[in-house]
Scaffold this motif. Structure first.
Motif, short mmCIF file in Angstrom:
data_model
loop_
_atom_site.label_atom_id
_atom_site.label_comp_id
_atom_site.label_asym_id
_atom_site.label_seq_id
_atom_site.Cartn_x
_atom_site.Cartn_y
_atom_site.Cartn_z
N ALA A 98 0.83 -1.22 0.00
CA ALA A 98 0.00 0.00 0.00
C ALA A 98 0.86 1.27 0.00
CB ALA A 98 -0.92 -0.01 1.22
N LEU A 99 2.12 1.15 -0.40
CA LEU A 99 3.07 2.26 -0.21
C LEU A 99 2.69 3.54 -0.94
CD1 LEU A 99 6.04 1.94 -2.56
CD2 LEU A 99 4.63 -0.05 -2.24
N LEU A 100 2.07 3.45 -2.11
CA LEU A 100 1.76 4.66 -2.87
C LEU A 100 0.75 5.53 -2.13
CD1 LEU A 100 1.91 6.46 -5.37
CD2 LEU A 100 0.23 4.96 -6.47
N PHE A 101 -0.38 4.94 -1.76
CA PHE A 101 -1.38 5.72 -1.02
C PHE A 101 -0.82 6.14 0.35
CE2 PHE A 101 -5.35 3.68 -3.26
CZ PHE A 101 -4.91 4.20 -4.47
N GLU A 102 -0.03 5.25 0.95
CA GLU A 102 0.55 5.58 2.26
C GLU A 102 1.46 6.80 2.15
OE1 GLU A 102 0.55 1.17 4.40
OE2 GLU A 102 2.27 1.76 3.20
N LYS A 103 2.22 6.88 1.06
CA LYS A 103 3.12 8.03 0.94
C LYS A 103 2.36 9.31 0.58
CE LYS A 103 7.55 7.37 -0.13
NZ LYS A 103 8.81 7.24 -0.92
N ILE A 104 1.32 9.20 -0.23
CA ILE A 104 0.51 10.38 -0.54
C ILE A 104 -0.11 10.93 0.75
CG2 ILE A 104 -1.62 11.16 -1.70
CD1 ILE A 104 -0.91 9.15 -3.97
N GLY A 126 17.35 -2.37 4.87
CA GLY A 126 17.67 -3.21 3.71
C GLY A 126 17.53 -4.70 3.95
N GLY A 127 17.48 -5.11 5.21
CA GLY A 127 17.24 -6.53 5.48
C GLY A 127 15.86 -6.94 4.95
N PHE A 128 14.91 -6.04 5.11
CA PHE A 128 13.58 -6.24 4.52
C PHE A 128 13.64 -5.77 3.07
CE2 PHE A 128 9.20 -5.47 3.45
CZ PHE A 128 8.51 -6.47 4.12
N PRO A 129 13.20 -6.59 2.12
CA PRO A 129 13.27 -6.19 0.70
C PRO A 129 12.49 -4.89 0.45
CG PRO A 129 12.73 -8.51 0.93
CD PRO A 129 12.65 -7.93 2.31
N LEU A 130 13.13 -3.97 -0.26
CA LEU A 130 12.51 -2.66 -0.49
C LEU A 130 11.48 -2.73 -1.63
CD1 LEU A 130 12.45 0.43 -0.02
CD2 LEU A 130 14.22 0.61 -1.78
N PRO A 131 10.21 -2.46 -1.34
CA PRO A 131 9.17 -2.53 -2.38
C PRO A 131 9.21 -1.32 -3.32
CG PRO A 131 8.23 -2.84 -0.17
CD PRO A 131 9.61 -2.26 -0.01
N ILE A 132 9.06 -1.60 -4.60
CA ILE A 132 9.01 -0.56 -5.63
C ILE A 132 7.70 -0.78 -6.39
CG2 ILE A 132 10.17 0.36 -7.69
CD1 ILE A 132 12.08 0.32 -5.44
N SER A 167 -3.87 0.45 -7.03
CA SER A 167 -3.84 1.30 -8.24
C SER A 167 -3.53 0.49 -9.50
CB SER A 167 -2.77 2.37 -8.11
OG SER A 167 -2.90 3.07 -6.93
N HIS A 168 -3.58 -0.82 -9.39
CA HIS A 168 -3.34 -1.72 -10.54
C HIS A 168 -1.92 -1.60 -11.08
CE1 HIS A 168 -7.54 -2.74 -10.38
NE2 HIS A 168 -7.81 -1.45 -10.34
N HIS A 169 -0.99 -1.44 -10.15
CA HIS A 169 0.43 -1.51 -10.50
C HIS A 169 1.01 -2.81 -9.98
CE1 HIS A 169 0.03 3.11 -10.21
NE2 HIS A 169 0.07 2.78 -11.49
N PHE A 170 2.25 -3.11 -10.42
CA PHE A 170 2.98 -4.26 -9.89
C PHE A 170 3.96 -3.80 -8.80
CE2 PHE A 170 2.78 -6.67 -14.24
CZ PHE A 170 1.43 -6.91 -14.04
N ILE A 171 4.44 -4.77 -8.02
CA ILE A 171 5.49 -4.48 -7.03
C ILE A 171 6.74 -5.29 -7.37
CG2 ILE A 171 6.21 -4.71 -4.61
CD1 ILE A 171 4.06 -2.70 -4.57
N ILE A 172 7.85 -4.60 -7.39
CA ILE A 172 9.16 -5.26 -7.49
C ILE A 172 9.85 -5.06 -6.14
CG2 ILE A 172 11.45 -5.13 -8.55
CD1 ILE A 172 10.04 -4.22 -11.16
N ASP A 173 10.33 -6.16 -5.53
CA ASP A 173 11.04 -6.05 -4.25
C ASP A 173 12.54 -6.11 -4.49
OD1 ASP A 173 8.79 -6.01 -2.31
OD2 ASP A 173 8.35 -8.00 -3.16
N LEU A 174 13.26 -5.15 -3.91
CA LEU A 174 14.72 -5.11 -4.05
C LEU A 174 15.36 -5.82 -2.85
CD1 LEU A 174 15.31 -1.42 -5.22
CD2 LEU A 174 14.82 -3.46 -6.59
N VAL A 196 6.55 4.14 -10.08
CA VAL A 196 5.52 5.08 -9.60
C VAL A 196 5.91 5.60 -8.22
CG1 VAL A 196 3.08 5.32 -9.04
CG2 VAL A 196 3.78 3.76 -10.84
N GLU A 197 6.39 4.71 -7.36
CA GLU A 197 6.80 5.10 -6.00
C GLU A 197 7.64 3.99 -5.41
OE1 GLU A 197 7.89 7.20 -3.74
OE2 GLU A 197 6.18 8.40 -4.44
N HIS A 198 8.39 4.32 -4.38
CA HIS A 198 9.20 3.30 -3.68
C HIS A 198 8.91 3.37 -2.19
CE1 HIS A 198 11.73 6.54 -2.27
NE2 HIS A 198 11.69 7.02 -3.50
#
Ligand code: 5RP
Length: 231
Positions: A98-104, A126-132, A167-174, A196-198
């Motif tokens: 939910a990072l996009l709405f959370e950051k807005i 960084g131990g937890f994978p960073l969601p993009i 928002s119908h986006h995908f998540i890539i975890d780093l 879109v957001e990280h």
């Protein structure tokens, strides 16, 4: 009582009458929302902005009055969870997608409180994978670009399909293990087309409430509270 419950419920005490409240997403803020609903039924007058479909459903089921993000100018206080927090109160969010709405919502908030169990406090992010959060169009190119940068990207899968955000986006975890320079990484990710957001939330939060075995500890960065971080 578990640590998430201790932290989540404590945060609900900070909500004041006749304010606009941002409601985060996740299993810790769940307890804040439950406690808030009790205060609302006792007469507390607030309006809440939700950060996800799941939080909207929960708030609706508990009778918490919601207002849309577009109807508010500012949010007085947002209470949200986090996946990792370092000693400077920088954090990683987005484990729940939910990072996009959370950051807005965070950007429009005068005050933000993060509620976490003690395992979330770390020396280094960084131990937890960073969601993009990325647009589906051409995401393979973003993946390839991130791979080339050595950031170990993995597309988040749910069932046998890419995980889809509200928002119908995908998540890539780093999967980076350690983020040596969060500000530098933030600048890099902010400049990448298709992202879109990280989930890096840097310099946004002053108060963290940590559930610690049998109590909830309230820490304020500006008051110089020391953090007990996991190695
Ligand atoms: C959702 C989030 C959550 O706040 C984060 O994943 C923490 O969740 P939980 O309280 O369930 O551990 O960022 O996008």
């Amino acid at each position: 009582m578990n640590e998430k419950q201790l932290a989540g419920e404590k945060a609900a005490e900070f909500i004041e009458n006749k304010t606009v409240v941002g409601l985060g997403t996740g299993s810790t803020v769940y307890f804040t929302i439950k406690k808030l609903s009790e205060r609302v039924s006792e007469g507390l007058e607030i309006k809440a902005v939700s950060t996800s479909t799941s939080t909207t459903q929960l708030a609706n089921s508990l009778g918490i009055p919601l207002i849309s993000m577009n109807e508010v100018e500012r949010i007085d206080l947002t209470i949200d969870g986090a996946d990792e927090i370092d000693a400077h109160f920088n954090g990683i969010k987005g484990g729940g997608g939910a990072l996009l709405f959370e950051k807005i919502v965070a950007n429009a908030s005068d005050q933000i409180i993060w509620v976490v169990d003690s395992s979330k406090m770390v020396q280094q992010l960084g131990g937890f994978p960073l969601p993009i959060e990325v647009v589906p169009f051409g995401y393979q190119h973003v993946l390839a670009w991130l791979r080339k940068e050595g950031l170990n990207p993995i597309l988040r899968i749910k069932g046998n399909k890419p995980f889809m955000t509200d928002s119908h986006h995908f998540i890539i975890d780093l999967h980076m293990k350690r983020i040596e320079k969060p500000n530098q990484l933030e600048n890099f990710l902010n400049g990448m087309t298709g992202i879109v957001e990280h989930g890096l939330f840097l310099n946004m939060v002053d108060t963290v409430i940590i559930g610690n075995e049998d109590s909830a500890e309230v820490l304020n960065l500006s008051e110089g509270n020391k953090l007990d971080c996991r190695q």
